[in-house]
Design a protein around this motif. Structure first.
Motif, PDB file in Angstrom:
ATOM      1  N   ARG A  77       0.752  -1.317  -0.031  1.00  0.00           N
ATOM      2  CA  ARG A  77      -0.018   0.115  -0.037  1.00  0.00           C
ATOM      3  C   ARG A  77       0.828   1.345   0.018  1.00  0.00           C
ATOM      4  O   ARG A  77       0.366   2.375  -0.688  1.00  0.00           O
ATOM      5  CB  ARG A  77      -0.980  -0.006   1.180  1.00  0.00           C
ATOM      6  N   PRO A  78       1.860   1.521   0.765  1.00  0.00           N
ATOM      7  CA  PRO A  78       2.629   2.631   0.554  1.00  0.00           C
ATOM      8  C   PRO A  78       3.331   2.668  -0.427  1.00  0.00           C
ATOM      9  O   PRO A  78       3.386   3.847  -0.991  1.00  0.00           O
ATOM     10  CB  PRO A  78       3.762   2.359   1.956  1.00  0.00           C
ATOM     11  N   TYR A  79       3.787   1.761  -1.208  1.00  0.00           N
ATOM     12  CA  TYR A  79       4.343   1.863  -2.442  1.00  0.00           C
ATOM     13  C   TYR A  79       3.087   2.180  -3.524  1.00  0.00           C
ATOM     14  O   TYR A  79       3.616   3.339  -4.407  1.00  0.00           O
ATOM     15  CB  TYR A  79       4.969   0.480  -3.014  1.00  0.00           C
ATOM     16  N   ASN A  80       1.833   1.715  -3.462  1.00  0.00           N
ATOM     17  CA  ASN A  80       1.046   2.216  -4.165  1.00  0.00           C
ATOM     18  C   ASN A  80       0.645   3.625  -4.201  1.00  0.00           C
ATOM     19  O   ASN A  80       0.350   4.171  -5.322  1.00  0.00           O
ATOM     20  CB  ASN A  80      -0.336   1.479  -3.989  1.00  0.00           C
ATOM     21  N   ARG A  81       0.762   4.348  -3.058  1.00  0.00           N
ATOM     22  CA  ARG A  81       0.510   5.845  -2.822  1.00  0.00           C
ATOM     23  C   ARG A  81       1.454   6.575  -3.817  1.00  0.00           C
ATOM     24  O   ARG A  81       1.112   7.403  -4.394  1.00  0.00           O
ATOM     25  CB  ARG A  81       0.697   6.098  -1.433  1.00  0.00           C
ATOM     26  N   ARG A  82       2.741   6.157  -3.560  1.00  0.00           N
ATOM     27  CA  ARG A  82       3.733   6.729  -4.676  1.00  0.00           C
ATOM     28  C   ARG A  82       3.473   6.456  -6.234  1.00  0.00           C
ATOM     29  O   ARG A  82       3.589   7.477  -7.129  1.00  0.00           O
ATOM     30  CB  ARG A  82       5.213   6.093  -4.302  1.00  0.00           C
ATOM     31  N   ILE A  83       2.955   5.257  -6.565  1.00  0.00           N
ATOM     32  CA  ILE A  83       2.587   5.055  -7.715  1.00  0.00           C
ATOM     33  C   ILE A  83       1.419   5.925  -8.384  1.00  0.00           C
ATOM     34  O   ILE A  83       1.566   6.540  -9.298  1.00  0.00           O
ATOM     35  CB  ILE A  83       2.365   3.527  -8.136  1.00  0.00           C
ATOM     36  N   VAL A  84       0.437   6.029  -7.271  1.00  0.00           N
ATOM     37  CA  VAL A  84      -0.737   6.596  -7.759  1.00  0.00           C
ATOM     38  C   VAL A  84      -0.305   8.303  -7.976  1.00  0.00           C
ATOM     39  O   VAL A  84      -0.844   9.050  -8.873  1.00  0.00           O
ATOM     40  CB  VAL A  84      -1.794   6.539  -6.771  1.00  0.00           C
ATOM     41  N   LEU A  85       0.375   8.731  -6.970  1.00  0.00           N
ATOM     42  CA  LEU A  85       0.759  10.113  -6.990  1.00  0.00           C
ATOM     43  C   LEU A  85       1.542  10.421  -8.370  1.00  0.00           C
ATOM     44  O   LEU A  85       1.353  11.531  -8.907  1.00  0.00           O
ATOM     45  CB  LEU A  85       1.531  10.395  -5.769  1.00  0.00           C
ATOM     46  N   GLU A  86       2.486   9.870  -8.657  1.00  0.00           N
ATOM     47  CA  GLU A  86       3.342   9.818  -9.959  1.00  0.00           C
ATOM     48  C   GLU A  86       2.484   9.621 -10.971  1.00  0.00           C
ATOM     49  O   GLU A  86       2.717  10.613 -11.994  1.00  0.00           O
ATOM     50  CB  GLU A  86       4.176   8.992  -9.673  1.00  0.00           C
ATOM     51  N   SER A  87       1.460   8.989 -11.023  1.00  0.00           N
ATOM     52  CA  SER A  87       0.556   8.719 -12.260  1.00  0.00           C
ATOM     53  C   SER A  87      -0.317  10.207 -12.585  1.00  0.00           C
ATOM     54  O   SER A  87      -0.411  10.594 -13.592  1.00  0.00           O
ATOM     55  CB  SER A  87      -0.440   7.440 -12.083  1.00  0.00           C
ATOM     56  N   ILE A  88      -0.704  10.557 -11.514  1.00  0.00           N
ATOM     57  CA  ILE A  88      -1.478  11.879 -11.434  1.00  0.00           C
ATOM     58  C   ILE A  88      -0.410  12.903 -11.929  1.00  0.00           C
ATOM     59  O   ILE A  88      -0.876  13.757 -12.639  1.00  0.00           O
ATOM     60  CB  ILE A  88      -2.066  12.264 -10.119  1.00  0.00           C
ATOM     61  N   ARG A  89       0.951  13.072 -11.537  1.00  0.00           N
ATOM     62  CA  ARG A  89       1.646  14.070 -11.741  1.00  0.00           C
ATOM     63  C   ARG A  89       2.158  14.052 -13.326  1.00  0.00           C
ATOM     64  O   ARG A  89       2.074  15.041 -14.026  1.00  0.00           O
ATOM     65  CB  ARG A  89       3.194  14.021 -11.069  1.00  0.00           C
ATOM     66  N   LEU A  90       2.145  12.559 -13.716  1.00  0.00           N
ATOM     67  CA  LEU A  90       2.559  12.506 -15.106  1.00  0.00           C
ATOM     68  C   LEU A  90       1.444  12.837 -16.138  1.00  0.00           C
ATOM     69  O   LEU A  90       1.659  13.325 -17.357  1.00  0.00           O
ATOM     70  CB  LEU A  90       2.992  11.053 -15.599  1.00  0.00           C
ATOM     71  N   HIS A  91       0.209  12.378 -15.626  1.00  0.00           N
ATOM     72  CA  HIS A  91      -1.039  12.272 -16.741  1.00  0.00           C
ATOM     73  C   HIS A  91      -2.258  13.237 -16.172  1.00  0.00           C
ATOM     74  O   HIS A  91      -3.110  13.582 -17.191  1.00  0.00           O
ATOM     75  CB  HIS A  91      -1.468  10.935 -16.567  1.00  0.00           C
ATOM     76  N   GLY A  92      -1.964  14.005 -15.007  1.00  0.00           N
ATOM     77  CA  GLY A  92      -3.127  15.003 -14.709  1.00  0.00           C
ATOM     78  C   GLY A  92      -3.183  16.195 -15.606  1.00  0.00           C
ATOM     79  O   GLY A  92      -2.460  16.601 -16.286  1.00  0.00           O
ATOM     80  N   PRO A  93      -4.643  16.646 -15.875  1.00  0.00           N
ATOM     81  CA  PRO A  93      -5.708  16.103 -14.887  1.00  0.00           C
ATOM     82  C   PRO A  93      -5.975  14.713 -15.421  1.00  0.00           C
ATOM     83  O   PRO A  93      -6.289  14.517 -16.853  1.00  0.00           O
ATOM     84  CB  PRO A  93      -6.630  17.209 -15.242  1.00  0.00           C
ATOM     85  N   THR A  94      -6.486  13.839 -14.651  1.00  0.00           N
ATOM     86  CA  THR A  94      -6.826  12.570 -14.907  1.00  0.00           C
ATOM     87  C   THR A  94      -7.905  12.179 -13.885  1.00  0.00           C
ATOM     88  O   THR A  94      -8.094  12.581 -13.039  1.00  0.00           O
ATOM     89  CB  THR A  94      -5.582  11.539 -15.009  1.00  0.00           C
ATOM     90  N   THR A  95      -8.514  10.910 -14.149  1.00  0.00           N
ATOM     91  CA  THR A  95      -9.613  10.317 -13.552  1.00  0.00           C
ATOM     92  C   THR A  95      -9.091   9.096 -12.728  1.00  0.00           C
ATOM     93  O   THR A  95      -7.830   8.363 -13.060  1.00  0.00           O
ATOM     94  CB  THR A  95     -11.031   9.892 -14.502  1.00  0.00           C
ATOM     95  N   ARG A  96      -9.932   8.718 -11.656  1.00  0.00           N
ATOM     96  CA  ARG A  96      -9.583   7.468 -10.898  1.00  0.00           C
ATOM     97  C   ARG A  96      -9.469   6.345 -11.722  1.00  0.00           C
ATOM     98  O   ARG A  96      -8.832   5.327 -11.700  1.00  0.00           O
ATOM     99  CB  ARG A  96     -10.636   7.466  -9.814  1.00  0.00           C
ATOM    100  N   ALA A  97     -10.529   6.227 -12.766  1.00  0.00           N
ATOM    101  CA  ALA A  97     -10.644   5.203 -13.595  1.00  0.00           C
ATOM    102  C   ALA A  97      -9.431   4.873 -14.411  1.00  0.00           C
ATOM    103  O   ALA A  97      -8.734   3.801 -14.593  1.00  0.00           O
ATOM    104  CB  ALA A  97     -11.874   5.277 -14.256  1.00  0.00           C
ATOM    105  N   ASP A  98      -8.957   6.181 -15.079  1.00  0.00           N
ATOM    106  CA  ASP A  98      -7.754   6.160 -15.918  1.00  0.00           C
ATOM    107  C   ASP A  98      -6.484   5.765 -15.181  1.00  0.00           C
ATOM    108  O   ASP A  98      -5.720   4.995 -15.464  1.00  0.00           O
ATOM    109  CB  ASP A  98      -7.586   7.541 -16.430  1.00  0.00           C
ATOM    110  N   ILE A  99      -6.255   6.190 -13.831  1.00  0.00           N
ATOM    111  CA  ILE A  99      -5.067   5.744 -12.887  1.00  0.00           C
ATOM    112  C   ILE A  99      -5.245   4.289 -12.918  1.00  0.00           C
ATOM    113  O   ILE A  99      -4.214   3.516 -13.052  1.00  0.00           O
ATOM    114  CB  ILE A  99      -5.394   6.627 -11.767  1.00  0.00           C
TER     115      ILE A  99
END
Length: 388
Positions: free
Chosen positions: A12-34
């Protein structure tokens, strides 16, 4: 860049980093896209996003409806939601920058300090970090990351010669950095942090497998594979500067002769006493052979040239790549030059050092793994910290 999460609870801690990085790279983005992009369930992503929103790291918005129903909420990084200090310590001096969550350099400063001692360096760092953090009163400073020349923990290469941090043996670097700044502290080699900075803010969005050739006081590099910087068993992967390239060549402080960085590095350029054009002409064959060696070893999509050197010098070195020897990279289907200049520029090291902080603080498990991996490999028998 391949961002893949894990559905194991321990990740789970690793997933936090992955989700945050996905938002940084692809934002604005949606939960489904992430969720689709990183291989997690929408429920898992939503839980993580809720935490990140509550902590002020992520902002949520919604576009105006264009038909029936509401469009999905979109997510983007809150650049002002946190800051990290990146520090680059070299044999020539100290660079530092305050960097926000979006990777923007907010403030930067430099102190010329050739051959600086540890005590003096950490006093300078204390003042530099204090001044940088005061430029954003009330801002949340997550920590400080420091990049240093490698290799780590190899006495005959780490502390001898003009391209190393001489006099820094057995210094408890992470403890001293944390003590001087009062912030969580993270460390890595300058070539690895430069590659990380390029991965996050440069060509990393275009290439997943490349070699970052770090042209600094010395010469090193790092292989980026599937979006991750490969560091090796002791964190020293990529120390190509100490590959002997000239039989019975110039003596190197490491004890060998004809090492690559004795010919191709900023230190070599300054020591040559020649003009830049004459120097480039003399080292061109050695440099080209080094590129083809890297290609044959790692089969990268491209070799990215960056580091401390002025952009004009990097461009002139890249010009030498138009006449490279044959290698596995000499493919007919190439669409990218075999050698290109980094997009991240000279600030890639500082941005990469700051990224260590964000990963370490927002993903505690990742931070602990990183610290344990490096301290056990480089601190010596007493476990006092990493060697420069």
């Amino acid at each position: 860049m391949a961002l893949r999460g894990t559905n194991q609870e321990s990740g789970r801690p690793y997933n936090r980093r992955i989700v945050l990085e996905s938002i940084r790279l692809h934002g604005p983005t949606t939960r489904a896209d992430i969720a689709r992009g990183v291989g997690l369930t929408v429920q898992t992503v939503s839980t993580i996003v809720r935490e990140l929103e509550e902590q002020g790291f992520v902002l949520s918005g919604r576009d105006e409806p264009k038909g029936r129903g509401l469009p999905p909420a979109t997510l983007r990084i809150n650049a002002a939601g946190g800051y990290a200090v990146g520090i680059h310590l070299t044999p020539l001096g100290i660079d530092a920058a305050l960097i926000d969550l979006g990777g923007n350099v907010v403030e930067n400063t430099r102190r010329a300090a050739p051959g600086v001692s540890p005590d003096r360096a950490f006093e300078l760092i204390r003042v530099m970090v204090r001044d940088l953090t005061r430029s954003r009163p009330g801002g949340r400073v997550l920590g400080v990351g420091m990049a240093l020349p490698g290799p780590f923990g190899v006495e005959t290469m780490s502390f001898v010669g003009p391209t190393t941090m001489a006099g820094w043996e057995n210094v408890a670097l992470r403890d001293r950095l944390a003590e001087a700044t009062g912030l969580p502290a993270f460390l890595d080699t300058d070539m690895a942090t430069a590659a990380l900075g390029e991965q996050l803010y440069g060509y990393g969005t275009k290439f997943s497998d490349y070699y970052y050739l770090y042209f600094g006081v010395g010469l090193g590099g790092a292989l980026v594979h599937d979006g991750a910087v490969l560091r090796g068993a002791w964190g020293n992967a990529g120390e190509i500067g100490h590959i002997p390239v000239v039989p019975d060549g110039e003596p190197c402080p490491c004890g060998n002769r004809g090492c690559l960085e004795r010919y191709v590095s900023l230190e070599a350029l300054g020591r040559s006493g020649a003009g830049e054009t004459d120097w480039l002409r003399s080292v061109a064959p050695i440099f080209r052979n080094a590129i083809s060696t890297i290609e044959n070893l790692y089969d990268p999509q491209t070799v990215i040239l960056g580091g401390l050197a002025p952009p004009e010098l990097l461009e002139r070195l890249a010009e030498l790549g138009k006449e490279l020897p044959n290698s596995v990279s000499a493919r007919r289907d190439r669409v990218t030059p075999r050698l290109i200049v980094a997009l991240g520029g000279q600030q890639s090291v500082l941005r990469g050092a700051a990224a260590l902080v964000v990963s370490g603080v927002l993903s505690p498990r990742f931070g602990k793994m990183f610290a344990a991996e490096h301290e056990s490999g480089h601190s010596g028998s007493e476990g006092k910290g990493m060697a420069a």
